[in-house]
Write a protein that holds these residues in place. Sequence first.
Motif, PDB file in Angstrom:
ATOM      1  N   SER A   6      36.360  49.199  31.106  1.00 44.37           N
ATOM      2  CA  SER A   6      35.961  48.887  29.743  1.00 44.37           C
ATOM      3  C   SER A   6      35.575  47.411  29.667  1.00 44.37           C
ATOM      4  CB  SER A   6      37.102  49.199  28.785  1.00 44.37           C
ATOM      5  OG  SER A   6      38.147  48.308  29.010  1.00 44.37           O
ATOM      6  N   LEU A   7      35.829  46.647  30.785  1.00 39.21           N
ATOM      7  CA  LEU A   7      35.415  45.242  30.801  1.00 39.21           C
ATOM      8  C   LEU A   7      34.299  45.086  31.836  1.00 39.21           C
ATOM      9  CD1 LEU A   7      36.017  42.602  29.455  1.00 39.21           C
ATOM     10  CD2 LEU A   7      37.556  42.037  31.338  1.00 39.21           C
ATOM     11  N   TYR A   8      33.122  44.716  31.388  1.00 44.54           N
ATOM     12  CA  TYR A   8      31.963  44.545  32.276  1.00 44.54           C
ATOM     13  C   TYR A   8      31.775  43.069  32.568  1.00 44.54           C
ATOM     14  CZ  TYR A   8      30.685  49.412  31.741  1.00 44.54           C
ATOM     15  OH  TYR A   8      30.678  50.780  31.792  1.00 44.54           O
ATOM     16  N   GLU A   9      31.617  42.697  33.835  1.00 43.47           N
ATOM     17  CA  GLU A   9      31.394  41.293  34.183  1.00 43.47           C
ATOM     18  C   GLU A   9      29.919  40.965  34.030  1.00 43.47           C
ATOM     19  OE1 GLU A   9      34.231  41.631  37.985  1.00 43.47           O
ATOM     20  OE2 GLU A   9      33.465  39.595  37.580  1.00 43.47           O
ATOM     21  N   GLU A  10      29.654  39.903  33.279  1.00 43.00           N
ATOM     22  CA  GLU A  10      28.276  39.534  32.958  1.00 43.00           C
ATOM     23  C   GLU A  10      27.439  39.338  34.227  1.00 43.00           C
ATOM     24  OE1 GLU A  10      27.531  35.673  31.287  1.00 43.00           O
ATOM     25  OE2 GLU A  10      25.922  36.467  30.019  1.00 43.00           O
ATOM     26  N   ARG A  11      28.065  38.786  35.268  1.00 44.47           N
ATOM     27  CA  ARG A  11      27.269  38.447  36.469  1.00 44.47           C
ATOM     28  C   ARG A  11      26.725  39.703  37.147  1.00 44.47           C
ATOM     29  NH1 ARG A  11      31.052  38.228  41.150  1.00 44.47           N
ATOM     30  NH2 ARG A  11      33.084  38.937  40.371  1.00 44.47           N
ATOM     31  N   HIS A  12      27.312  40.892  36.858  1.00 47.31           N
ATOM     32  CA  HIS A  12      26.816  42.122  37.493  1.00 47.31           C
ATOM     33  C   HIS A  12      25.869  42.911  36.601  1.00 47.31           C
ATOM     34  CE1 HIS A  12      29.425  41.264  40.712  1.00 47.31           C
ATOM     35  NE2 HIS A  12      30.549  41.682  40.171  1.00 47.31           N
ATOM     36  N   LEU A  13      25.662  42.404  35.356  1.00 42.92           N
ATOM     37  CA  LEU A  13      24.762  43.116  34.425  1.00 42.92           C
ATOM     38  C   LEU A  13      23.335  42.615  34.648  1.00 42.92           C
ATOM     39  CD1 LEU A  13      26.279  43.534  30.842  1.00 42.92           C
ATOM     40  CD2 LEU A  13      25.490  45.310  32.397  1.00 42.92           C
ATOM     41  N   ARG A  14      22.480  43.462  35.221  1.00 42.65           N
ATOM     42  CA  ARG A  14      21.096  43.041  35.517  1.00 42.65           C
ATOM     43  C   ARG A  14      20.191  43.504  34.377  1.00 42.65           C
ATOM     44  NH1 ARG A  14      21.267  43.009  41.131  1.00 42.65           N
ATOM     45  NH2 ARG A  14      22.966  41.529  41.609  1.00 42.65           N
ATOM     46  N   TYR A  15      19.543  42.551  33.676  1.00 45.38           N
ATOM     47  CA  TYR A  15      18.628  42.895  32.574  1.00 45.38           C
ATOM     48  C   TYR A  15      17.414  43.637  33.128  1.00 45.38           C
ATOM     49  CZ  TYR A  15      15.073  42.194  28.946  1.00 45.38           C
ATOM     50  OH  TYR A  15      14.079  42.378  28.023  1.00 45.38           O
ATOM     51  N   ILE A  16      17.002  44.735  32.459  1.00 47.08           N
ATOM     52  CA  ILE A  16      15.785  45.432  32.873  1.00 47.08           C
ATOM     53  C   ILE A  16      14.715  45.298  31.794  1.00 47.08           C
ATOM     54  CG2 ILE A  16      14.780  47.669  33.481  1.00 47.08           C
ATOM     55  CD1 ILE A  16      17.499  48.384  34.724  1.00 47.08           C
ATOM     56  N   ASN A  17      15.010  45.825  30.591  1.00 43.56           N
ATOM     57  CA  ASN A  17      14.045  45.600  29.496  1.00 43.56           C
ATOM     58  C   ASN A  17      14.707  45.808  28.139  1.00 43.56           C
ATOM     59  OD1 ASN A  17      13.356  48.607  30.615  1.00 43.56           O
ATOM     60  ND2 ASN A  17      13.340  48.541  28.376  1.00 43.56           N
ATOM     61  N   LEU A  18      14.004  45.319  27.087  1.00 43.02           N
ATOM     62  CA  LEU A  18      14.503  45.458  25.726  1.00 43.02           C
ATOM     63  C   LEU A  18      14.237  46.884  25.255  1.00 43.02           C
ATOM     64  CD1 LEU A  18      15.569  43.961  23.104  1.00 43.02           C
ATOM     65  CD2 LEU A  18      13.165  43.836  22.445  1.00 43.02           C
ATOM     66  N   LEU A  19      15.250  47.517  24.681  1.00 40.47           N
ATOM     67  CA  LEU A  19      15.065  48.872  24.153  1.00 40.47           C
ATOM     68  C   LEU A  19      14.660  48.829  22.683  1.00 40.47           C
ATOM     69  CD1 LEU A  19      18.068  50.616  25.918  1.00 40.47           C
ATOM     70  CD2 LEU A  19      15.651  51.094  26.283  1.00 40.47           C
ATOM     71  N   GLY A  20      15.244  47.906  21.930  1.00 35.07           N
ATOM     72  CA  GLY A  20      14.877  47.793  20.522  1.00 35.07           C
ATOM     73  C   GLY A  20      15.839  46.909  19.760  1.00 35.07           C
ATOM     74  N   LYS A  21      15.452  46.618  18.504  1.00 34.15           N
ATOM     75  CA  LYS A  21      16.277  45.766  17.660  1.00 34.15           C
ATOM     76  C   LYS A  21      17.046  46.627  16.664  1.00 34.15           C
ATOM     77  CE  LYS A  21      14.060  41.337  18.122  1.00 34.15           C
ATOM     78  NZ  LYS A  21      14.923  41.254  19.343  1.00 34.15           N
ATOM     79  N   GLY A  22      18.346  46.355  16.498  1.00 33.53           N
ATOM     80  CA  GLY A  22      19.166  47.118  15.553  1.00 33.53           C
ATOM     81  C   GLY A  22      19.373  46.320  14.295  1.00 33.53           C
ATOM     82  N   ASN A  23      20.481  46.578  13.582  1.00 30.73           N
ATOM     83  CA  ASN A  23      20.722  45.923  12.308  1.00 30.73           C
ATOM     84  C   ASN A  23      20.850  44.422  12.479  1.00 30.73           C
ATOM     85  OD1 ASN A  23      20.798  48.106  10.327  1.00 30.73           O
ATOM     86  ND2 ASN A  23      22.312  48.889  11.758  1.00 30.73           N
ATOM     87  N   PHE A  24      21.730  43.961  13.361  1.00 33.01           N
ATOM     88  CA  PHE A  24      21.764  42.507  13.579  1.00 33.01           C
ATOM     89  C   PHE A  24      21.917  42.188  15.051  1.00 33.01           C
ATOM     90  CE2 PHE A  24      25.855  44.016  11.809  1.00 33.01           C
ATOM     91  CZ  PHE A  24      26.609  44.028  12.974  1.00 33.01           C
ATOM     92  N   GLY A  25      21.512  43.104  15.905  1.00 30.19           N
ATOM     93  CA  GLY A  25      21.552  42.814  17.342  1.00 30.19           C
ATOM     94  C   GLY A  25      20.411  43.543  18.013  1.00 30.19           C
ATOM     95  N   SER A  26      20.214  43.231  19.274  1.00 31.66           N
ATOM     96  CA  SER A  26      19.182  43.980  20.004  1.00 31.66           C
ATOM     97  C   SER A  26      19.872  44.745  21.123  1.00 31.66           C
ATOM     98  CB  SER A  26      18.162  42.994  20.583  1.00 31.66           C
ATOM     99  OG  SER A  26      18.842  42.069  21.408  1.00 31.66           O
TER     100      SER A  26
END
Length: 294
Positions: A6-26
Motif C-alpha cells: 500500500s506504500l509505493y516508492e516514488e523512485r520506482h514509479l515511472r511516468y508514462i503519460n497523462l490520462l486526464g484531469k479530475g476535480n483538483f488533481g490529474s
Amino acid sequence: LSQEPSLYEERHLRYINLLGKGNFGSVELCRYDPLGDNTGELVAVKKLQPNKQSNMAEFQREIHTISSLHCENIVKYLGVCYSMGRLNMSLVMEYLPNGSLVSYLEKNRQNVNSKRLLLFASQICKGMEYLQSMRYVHRDLAARNILVASETLVKIADFGLTKIIPFDKEYYRVTHPGESPIFWYAPESITEFKFSHKSDVWSFGIVLHELFSYCEHKQNPKKVSMIGNDMQSPSIAMHLVNILKENWRLPAPLHCPPRVYAMMLNCWAYNSEDRPSFSSLGEQIKTYIQDDRE
Ligand SMILES: C[C@H](Nc1nc(-c2c[nH]c3ncc(Cl)cc23)ncc1F)C(=O)NCC(F)(F)F
C-alpha cells in the motif's frame, strides 16, 4: 497473487503519460517498476496539484474514502506514494486500459447493444447501492466518471467530491455552488446545495440517458447548449431549475426502449422523495435484462 504494497516508492514509479484531469488533481499512467526491467505493473496515479495546500485535506479525504471501498463495481485503491518528504502524496489505483465509459461508447457504439447497456447500468446501480450502504454520496456520478474494466464490467471512479452523510441527516449540504457541470445535478442540489442518495439517483438517470445515447452530445440538447456559454453561471442554473419545475425533461434518446426512458423519468422526479432507490432500480434493470429480446 502477492498483496499489493500500500506504500509505493516514488523512485520506482515511472511516468508514462497523462490520462486526464479530475476535480483538483490529474491522473497519470505510470509503471511501478521496482526491478527496473519494465516487468512492473501499470497503475493510475492521481496527483494533487502542487501548492494547493487547501486541497491537501480534501485529497486526504478522497484517499481515505477510496481506500475504505471494496466492491467489484468501484475502481480499486492500491496504495499511496509520498514525495517531497511527506509534503506531497499521490493516490495509486488500478489502471483500466479501456478508459472511461464516454470514450468506450463512442468507440464501440456498433457492438454494444441495449442488453449490454442495461448490464452496465445494473453494475453502476450495484456500486451506488454499496456506496449508499457506507453512507457516502458520490456527488459527481456521470459517464465520464465510470471506467470500463472489460466488455462486461464497469466501475465507478473519481471520489473527489464524495461526502459522508451525517448520521442524523438524510442529506449533505455544501457551502458553495457545486464544482461539476449542473447538467447532472438534481434541482435541490442546484438551488439549496443539498446532496443525498436521492440526488445521486437523479444523476444516475442522467447516466442512463448518456448510456442510451452512447454519450453522443448531439442527443443531449441541454448539454450541448450549455457547453457554449458559461455552464455554471447562476442564470443558466436558474433557467434549468425553472424548466425542470415546469416538467421539461431530456427527450428519450434515439431507439431507447420506452421502459428505460420511463426509468429515467422516475429518477428525475422533481421531489427527491419521489425518486426510486438504487436497490429498486437494480431489481427493475435485472428483470429488463432477463426478458430483453435483443
Ligand atoms: C481524472 C481521470 N481522467 C481520465 N482517466 C482515464 C483512465 C483510463 N484508465 C484509467 N484507469 C484508472 C483511472 Cl483512476 C483512470 C483511468 N482516462 C481518461 C481520463 F480523462 C479520471 O480518474 N477520470 C475518471 C474515470 F476514471 F472514471 F475515468
